[in-house]
Design a protein around this motif. Structure first.
Motif, PDB file in Angstrom:
ATOM      1  N   PRO A  81       6.137  84.530  49.325  1.00  0.00           N
ATOM      2  CA  PRO A  81       6.223  85.125  50.666  1.00  0.00           C
ATOM      3  C   PRO A  81       5.725  84.229  51.801  1.00  0.00           C
ATOM      4  N   ASN A  82       5.654  82.924  51.589  1.00  0.00           N
ATOM      5  CA  ASN A  82       5.173  82.038  52.649  1.00  0.00           C
ATOM      6  C   ASN A  82       6.097  82.083  53.865  1.00  0.00           C
ATOM      7  N   ALA A  83       5.493  82.043  55.035  1.00  0.00           N
ATOM      8  CA  ALA A  83       6.262  82.170  56.278  1.00  0.00           C
ATOM      9  C   ALA A  83       7.288  81.052  56.442  1.00  0.00           C
ATOM     10  N   GLU A  84       6.987  79.867  55.874  1.00  0.00           N
ATOM     11  CA  GLU A  84       7.855  78.713  56.097  1.00  0.00           C
ATOM     12  C   GLU A  84       9.279  78.949  55.601  1.00  0.00           C
ATOM     13  N   ILE A  85       9.432  79.622  54.465  1.00  0.00           N
ATOM     14  CA  ILE A  85      10.785  79.794  53.925  1.00  0.00           C
ATOM     15  C   ILE A  85      11.574  80.813  54.740  1.00  0.00           C
ATOM     16  N   TYR A  86      10.880  81.786  55.324  1.00  0.00           N
ATOM     17  CA  TYR A  86      11.575  82.743  56.190  1.00  0.00           C
ATOM     18  C   TYR A  86      12.037  82.048  57.474  1.00  0.00           C
ATOM     19  N   ALA A  87      11.208  81.150  57.995  1.00  0.00           N
ATOM     20  CA  ALA A  87      11.609  80.387  59.181  1.00  0.00           C
ATOM     21  C   ALA A  87      12.807  79.498  58.867  1.00  0.00           C
ATOM     22  N   MET A  88      12.800  78.864  57.688  1.00  0.00           N
ATOM     23  CA  MET A  88      13.949  78.067  57.255  1.00  0.00           C
ATOM     24  C   MET A  88      15.204  78.923  57.182  1.00  0.00           C
ATOM     25  N   GLU A 112      15.908  81.718  58.827  1.00  0.00           N
ATOM     26  CA  GLU A 112      16.401  82.075  60.160  1.00  0.00           C
ATOM     27  C   GLU A 112      17.260  80.949  60.732  1.00  0.00           C
ATOM     28  N   LYS A 113      16.800  79.714  60.557  1.00  0.00           N
ATOM     29  CA  LYS A 113      17.554  78.565  61.062  1.00  0.00           C
ATOM     30  C   LYS A 113      18.854  78.382  60.286  1.00  0.00           C
ATOM     31  N   GLN A 114      18.759  78.474  58.947  1.00  0.00           N
ATOM     32  CA  GLN A 114      19.940  78.291  58.100  1.00  0.00           C
ATOM     33  C   GLN A 114      20.999  79.357  58.384  1.00  0.00           C
ATOM     34  N   PHE A 115      20.555  80.594  58.588  1.00  0.00           N
ATOM     35  CA  PHE A 115      21.489  81.705  58.765  1.00  0.00           C
ATOM     36  C   PHE A 115      21.935  81.854  60.218  1.00  0.00           C
ATOM     37  N   GLY A 116      21.337  81.088  61.120  1.00  0.00           N
ATOM     38  CA  GLY A 116      21.713  81.151  62.522  1.00  0.00           C
ATOM     39  C   GLY A 116      21.491  82.518  63.130  1.00  0.00           C
ATOM     40  N   LYS A 144      18.523  85.552  64.742  1.00  0.00           N
ATOM     41  CA  LYS A 144      17.198  85.986  65.186  1.00  0.00           C
ATOM     42  C   LYS A 144      16.618  86.909  64.119  1.00  0.00           C
ATOM     43  N   PRO A 145      15.298  86.983  64.004  1.00  0.00           N
ATOM     44  CA  PRO A 145      14.701  87.821  62.954  1.00  0.00           C
ATOM     45  C   PRO A 145      15.228  89.249  62.942  1.00  0.00           C
ATOM     46  N   GLU A 146      15.374  89.837  64.128  1.00  0.00           N
ATOM     47  CA  GLU A 146      15.777  91.242  64.183  1.00  0.00           C
ATOM     48  C   GLU A 146      17.233  91.455  63.775  1.00  0.00           C
ATOM     49  N   GLU A 147      17.972  90.361  63.613  1.00  0.00           N
ATOM     50  CA  GLU A 147      19.369  90.461  63.177  1.00  0.00           C
ATOM     51  C   GLU A 147      19.517  90.398  61.660  1.00  0.00           C
ATOM     52  N   LEU A 148      18.397  90.266  60.954  1.00  0.00           N
ATOM     53  CA  LEU A 148      18.424  90.085  59.504  1.00  0.00           C
ATOM     54  C   LEU A 148      17.861  91.311  58.787  1.00  0.00           C
ATOM     55  N   LEU A 149      18.542  91.710  57.728  1.00  0.00           N
ATOM     56  CA  LEU A 149      18.058  92.780  56.841  1.00  0.00           C
ATOM     57  C   LEU A 149      17.893  92.180  55.447  1.00  0.00           C
ATOM     58  N   PHE A 150      16.685  92.236  54.934  1.00  0.00           N
ATOM     59  CA  PHE A 150      16.348  91.589  53.665  1.00  0.00           C
ATOM     60  C   PHE A 150      16.138  92.639  52.584  1.00  0.00           C
ATOM     61  N   ILE A 151      16.738  92.391  51.405  1.00  0.00           N
ATOM     62  CA  ILE A 151      16.624  93.297  50.269  1.00  0.00           C
ATOM     63  C   ILE A 151      15.959  92.536  49.130  1.00  0.00           C
ATOM     64  N   ASP A 152      14.765  92.972  48.715  1.00  0.00           N
ATOM     65  CA  ASP A 152      13.978  92.264  47.701  1.00  0.00           C
ATOM     66  C   ASP A 152      13.256  93.299  46.846  1.00  0.00           C
ATOM     67  N   ASP A 153      12.930  92.923  45.608  1.00  0.00           N
ATOM     68  CA  ASP A 153      12.286  93.876  44.697  1.00  0.00           C
ATOM     69  C   ASP A 153      10.780  93.690  44.609  1.00  0.00           C
ATOM     70  N   LEU A 192       9.055  91.782  57.026  1.00  0.00           N
ATOM     71  CA  LEU A 192       8.769  92.720  58.110  1.00  0.00           C
ATOM     72  C   LEU A 192       7.794  92.116  59.121  1.00  0.00           C
ATOM     73  N   SER A 193       6.846  91.315  58.644  1.00  0.00           N
ATOM     74  CA  SER A 193       5.865  90.708  59.541  1.00  0.00           C
ATOM     75  C   SER A 193       6.500  89.690  60.480  1.00  0.00           C
ATOM     76  N   ARG A 194       7.697  89.202  60.125  1.00  0.00           N
ATOM     77  CA  ARG A 194       8.439  88.277  60.990  1.00  0.00           C
ATOM     78  C   ARG A 194       9.485  89.001  61.841  1.00  0.00           C
ATOM     79  N   ASP A 195       9.441  90.326  61.805  1.00  0.00           N
ATOM     80  CA  ASP A 195      10.360  91.168  62.577  1.00  0.00           C
ATOM     81  C   ASP A 195      11.760  91.233  61.987  1.00  0.00           C
ATOM     82  N   TRP A 196      11.902  90.827  60.710  1.00  0.00           N
ATOM     83  CA  TRP A 196      13.138  91.136  60.006  1.00  0.00           C
ATOM     84  C   TRP A 196      13.133  92.640  59.712  1.00  0.00           C
TER      85      TRP A 196
END
Length: 206
Positions: free
Chosen positions: A146-153, A155-159, A161-170, A179-183
């Motif tokens: 859950p490191n912040a760096e991969i979520y930032a990567m 966001e850039k890769q997917f082009g 904004k955080p609020e435009e992303l919905l993440f599904i994880d188990d 959620l802490s990054r506003d996804w």
């Protein structure tokens, strides 16, 4: 909305207790035993396995480290490491969900903690390019949830904004990190529940 899928336990089967029962019948007689040994083997995806997930050590080194840490023979540990690709079979309900989301016009990506050898296997074996616009494997980018760096990567890769992303994880910790990054994010338990959640968010029709 861009929808981002985790892989292990969401799109691909990953149940460590039953997996170890299958590949280590001489050590595991019950699922409870399998769960106990899995917690030692995988260290909740930290420790040795976390370094493997993050692409900082290879398969031979993770075998050596787990064997040295646990006292299990290298042969036994190597059997588990080599058997993982066979465990990672597509979950049919999630495959249908992906196809339905694409048909509804959504753009899909993936964000997976996955050692590089297994990422290579999945890329070569399954139509990831048909299912997803793009994605990140931890072993390839040398960062890990859950490191912040991969979520930032991501966001850039997917082009996006955080609020435009919905993440599904188990894993709750990975959902919380998103959620802490506003996804937007929710916890995956099974494909049917995920479908109901997506319908409730008006991303799929009932």
């Amino acid at each position: 909305m861009k929808i981002v899928f985790d892989f292990g336990g969401v799109l691909f089967r990953w149940h460590p207790a039953s997996f170890l029962a299958r590949v280590w019948p001489h050590r595991v007689e019950t699922l409870e035993q399998g769960a106990q040994l899995a917690s030692v083997f995988f260290q909740n995806y930290g420790g040795d396995w976390g370094l493997f997930d993050q692409g900082l050590i290879g398969a031979d080194e993770v075998v050596r480290r787990i064997s040295a840490r646990t006292g299990w023979s290298r042969g036994d540990v190597e059997t588990v490491v080599r058997a993982v690709p066979d465990e990672l079979m597509p979950i049919p309900g999630t495959v249908v969900l992906i196809r339905d989301l694409r048909a509804a016009g959504h753009t899909l990506h993936f964000l997976s903690n996955m050692p590089e050898p297994y990422a290579d296997h999945l890329s070569a074996t399954y139509p990831l390019a048909e299912w997803f616009e793009s994605g990140l494997f931890s072993g390839r980018v040398k960062q890990i949830k859950p490191n912040a760096e991969i979520y930032a990567m991501a966001e850039k890769q997917f082009g996006a904004k955080p609020e435009e992303l919905l993440f599904i994880d188990d894993h709750p910790v990975n959902v919380d990190a998103a959620l802490s990054r506003d996804w937007q994010s929710f916890l995956f338990t099974d494909a049917a529940s995920a479908r109901r959640e997506l319908v409730s968010r008006r991303l799929l029709s009932a």
